[in-house]
Design a protein around this motif. Structure first.
Motif, PDB file in Angstrom:
ATOM      1  N   TYR A 191       0.780  -1.225  -0.127  1.00  0.00           N
ATOM      2  CA  TYR A 191      -0.192   0.093   0.142  1.00  0.00           C
ATOM      3  C   TYR A 191       0.965   1.216   0.064  1.00  0.00           C
ATOM      4  O   TYR A 191       0.285   2.631   0.112  1.00  0.00           O
ATOM      5  N   LEU A 192       2.270   1.228  -0.221  1.00  0.00           N
ATOM      6  CA  LEU A 192       3.145   2.328  -0.337  1.00  0.00           C
ATOM      7  C   LEU A 192       3.215   3.284   0.688  1.00  0.00           C
ATOM      8  O   LEU A 192       2.691   4.481   0.491  1.00  0.00           O
ATOM      9  N   PHE A 193       3.515   2.869   2.019  1.00  0.00           N
ATOM     10  CA  PHE A 193       3.519   3.970   3.254  1.00  0.00           C
ATOM     11  C   PHE A 193       4.842   4.079   3.344  1.00  0.00           C
ATOM     12  O   PHE A 193       5.702   3.308   2.913  1.00  0.00           O
ATOM     13  N   GLN A 219       9.281   9.341  12.114  1.00  0.00           N
ATOM     14  CA  GLN A 219       9.338   9.486  13.301  1.00  0.00           C
ATOM     15  C   GLN A 219       9.459  11.082  13.629  1.00  0.00           C
ATOM     16  O   GLN A 219      10.518  11.589  13.356  1.00  0.00           O
ATOM     17  N   HIS A 220       8.331  11.674  14.050  1.00  0.00           N
ATOM     18  CA  HIS A 220       8.458  13.061  14.557  1.00  0.00           C
ATOM     19  C   HIS A 220       7.179  13.464  15.554  1.00  0.00           C
ATOM     20  O   HIS A 220       6.367  12.910  15.495  1.00  0.00           O
ATOM     21  N   GLY A 221       7.376  14.472  16.497  1.00  0.00           N
ATOM     22  CA  GLY A 221       6.244  14.731  17.517  1.00  0.00           C
ATOM     23  C   GLY A 221       5.988  13.508  18.360  1.00  0.00           C
ATOM     24  O   GLY A 221       4.999  13.453  18.839  1.00  0.00           O
ATOM     25  N   ARG A 222       7.277  12.905  18.490  1.00  0.00           N
ATOM     26  CA  ARG A 222       7.200  11.820  19.614  1.00  0.00           C
ATOM     27  C   ARG A 222       6.269  10.726  19.067  1.00  0.00           C
ATOM     28  O   ARG A 222       5.803  10.025  19.982  1.00  0.00           O
ATOM     29  N   LYS A 223       6.119  10.488  17.876  1.00  0.00           N
ATOM     30  CA  LYS A 223       5.182   9.746  17.375  1.00  0.00           C
ATOM     31  C   LYS A 223       5.816   8.933  16.111  1.00  0.00           C
ATOM     32  O   LYS A 223       6.748   9.390  15.419  1.00  0.00           O
ATOM     33  N   LEU A 224       5.516   7.662  15.965  1.00  0.00           N
ATOM     34  CA  LEU A 224       5.656   6.851  14.682  1.00  0.00           C
ATOM     35  C   LEU A 224       4.611   7.024  13.550  1.00  0.00           C
ATOM     36  O   LEU A 224       3.412   7.019  14.095  1.00  0.00           O
ATOM     37  N   ARG A 225       4.847   7.427  12.548  1.00  0.00           N
ATOM     38  CA  ARG A 225       3.959   7.854  11.644  1.00  0.00           C
ATOM     39  C   ARG A 225       4.099   6.803  10.294  1.00  0.00           C
ATOM     40  O   ARG A 225       5.071   6.655   9.973  1.00  0.00           O
ATOM     41  N   PHE A 226       2.919   6.444   9.788  1.00  0.00           N
ATOM     42  CA  PHE A 226       2.826   5.724   8.500  1.00  0.00           C
ATOM     43  C   PHE A 226       1.970   6.318   7.604  1.00  0.00           C
ATOM     44  O   PHE A 226       0.808   6.180   7.357  1.00  0.00           O
ATOM     45  N   GLU A 227       2.589   7.112   6.868  1.00  0.00           N
ATOM     46  CA  GLU A 227       1.654   7.870   5.795  1.00  0.00           C
ATOM     47  C   GLU A 227       1.680   7.713   4.290  1.00  0.00           C
ATOM     48  O   GLU A 227       2.817   7.052   3.905  1.00  0.00           O
ATOM     49  N   GLU A 280      10.790  22.734   9.935  1.00  0.00           N
ATOM     50  CA  GLU A 280       9.287  22.086  10.160  1.00  0.00           C
ATOM     51  C   GLU A 280       9.103  21.143   9.137  1.00  0.00           C
ATOM     52  O   GLU A 280       8.227  20.344   9.251  1.00  0.00           O
ATOM     53  N   VAL A 281      10.069  20.988   7.891  1.00  0.00           N
ATOM     54  CA  VAL A 281       9.843  19.880   6.956  1.00  0.00           C
ATOM     55  C   VAL A 281      10.296  18.446   7.695  1.00  0.00           C
ATOM     56  O   VAL A 281      11.209  18.562   8.256  1.00  0.00           O
ATOM     57  N   THR A 282       9.498  17.415   7.500  1.00  0.00           N
ATOM     58  CA  THR A 282       9.734  16.179   8.061  1.00  0.00           C
ATOM     59  C   THR A 282       9.672  15.254   7.031  1.00  0.00           C
ATOM     60  O   THR A 282       9.550  15.461   6.046  1.00  0.00           O
ATOM     61  N   VAL A 283      10.475  13.857   7.488  1.00  0.00           N
ATOM     62  CA  VAL A 283      10.391  12.740   6.578  1.00  0.00           C
ATOM     63  C   VAL A 283       8.959  12.395   6.043  1.00  0.00           C
ATOM     64  O   VAL A 283       7.976  12.323   7.065  1.00  0.00           O
ATOM     65  N   GLY A 284       8.782  12.113   4.741  1.00  0.00           N
ATOM     66  CA  GLY A 284       7.571  11.929   4.354  1.00  0.00           C
ATOM     67  C   GLY A 284       6.857  12.909   3.472  1.00  0.00           C
ATOM     68  O   GLY A 284       5.900  12.755   2.838  1.00  0.00           O
ATOM     69  N   ASP A 285       7.399  14.202   4.024  1.00  0.00           N
ATOM     70  CA  ASP A 285       6.807  15.301   3.174  1.00  0.00           C
ATOM     71  C   ASP A 285       7.204  15.393   1.769  1.00  0.00           C
ATOM     72  O   ASP A 285       8.084  15.058   1.490  1.00  0.00           O
ATOM     73  N   VAL A 286       6.187  15.900   0.958  1.00  0.00           N
ATOM     74  CA  VAL A 286       6.644  16.185  -0.609  1.00  0.00           C
ATOM     75  C   VAL A 286       6.766  17.725  -0.807  1.00  0.00           C
ATOM     76  O   VAL A 286       5.961  18.410  -0.236  1.00  0.00           O
ATOM     77  N   GLY A 287       7.755  17.971  -1.524  1.00  0.00           N
ATOM     78  CA  GLY A 287       7.964  19.479  -1.983  1.00  0.00           C
ATOM     79  C   GLY A 287       8.761  19.426  -3.177  1.00  0.00           C
ATOM     80  O   GLY A 287       8.770  18.568  -3.949  1.00  0.00           O
ATOM     81  N   GLU A 288       9.271  20.494  -3.248  1.00  0.00           N
ATOM     82  CA  GLU A 288      10.036  20.749  -4.532  1.00  0.00           C
ATOM     83  C   GLU A 288      11.444  21.202  -4.492  1.00  0.00           C
ATOM     84  O   GLU A 288      11.448  22.405  -3.547  1.00  0.00           O
ATOM     85  N   VAL A 289      12.391  21.176  -4.977  1.00  0.00           N
ATOM     86  CA  VAL A 289      13.703  21.949  -4.755  1.00  0.00           C
ATOM     87  C   VAL A 289      14.342  22.058  -6.293  1.00  0.00           C
ATOM     88  O   VAL A 289      14.000  21.538  -7.268  1.00  0.00           O
TER      89      VAL A 289
END
Length: 202
Positions: free
Chosen positions: A3-5, A9-17, A127-136
């Motif tokens: 399912y491509l998650f 880990q940020h904000g003291r939580k494990l996140r699966f986005e 404020e950018v975290t792992v899993g965020d999508v952006g442009e460079v």
């Protein structure tokens, strides 16, 4: 894997986005900093011979009496020089069409995200975290859609590792028709007689 998650880990939580998020940041070339790298923005392309020609997923098919089934997505092109195959062996209960659509999405993601990136920024982008999508932006002024994979802060500099993000063309609605198994055949006997209990001393 099906399912491509992405795990972060940020904000003291494990996140699966789930992938396919909208763009939330833009980093112009002038905001990139040198942190011991030869290039401010490093870009590497995957070896084409290691990309999959085929993705297959085993699953439990509820329409076939919960029997094991397999769906396959294949990239058909005379320009492909790879024979690599990706096999996902799952115990997920999904229909043939749904699983075939997932296999196609996984195949498209592998081919649509061939580039990886390394870059460094100041704490302005903390404020950018792992899993965020952006442009460079690169030195030529071209913008690249990326998804952050790793973040390391050290001495006022943030080192990033990212991958190319294929966007809605891959993570949007992808549909495919799966290979359906024949429906289960009933094994219930047509005539049921009386049950006899006999106690034997053997």
């Amino acid at each position: 894997e099906m399912y491509l998650f992405d795990k972060s880990q940020h904000g003291r939580k494990l996140r699966f986005e789930h992938r396919g998020k909208p763009v939330t940041f833009r980093i112009p070339y002038t905001d990139l900093v040198t942190n011991g790298n030869k290039e401010v923005l490093q870009q590497d392309r995957a070896d084409g011979k290691k990309l999959p020609r085929e993705v297959s997923i085993k699953h439990i098919d509820p329409d076939a009496g919960f029997a094991s089934n397999k769906q396959t997505a294949t990239r058909r092109s005379n320009l492909i020089v790879t024979d690599e195959k990706v096999k996902i062996d799952s115990q997920v209960v999904t229909t043939a069409d749904h699983t075939a659509s997932i296999a196609l999405a996984v195949l498209k993601a592998r081919w649509g995200e061939q580039y990886t990136y390394k870059l460094s920024t100041t704490l302005r982008y903390t404020e950018v975290t792992v899993g965020d999508v952006g442009e460079v932006q690169d030195a030529q002024g071209d913008w690249h859609r990326i998804r952050m994979l790793e973040k390391n802060e050290d001495d006022g500099v943030i080192d990033w590792e990212a991958t190319m993000d294929a966007g809605p063309t891959v993570y949007g609605e992808t549909s495919s028709i799966g290979n359906a198994l024949p429906p289960p055949v009933s094994t219930t006997p047509g005539l049921v007689g009386n049950t006899v209990l006999e106690v034997l001393n053997l």
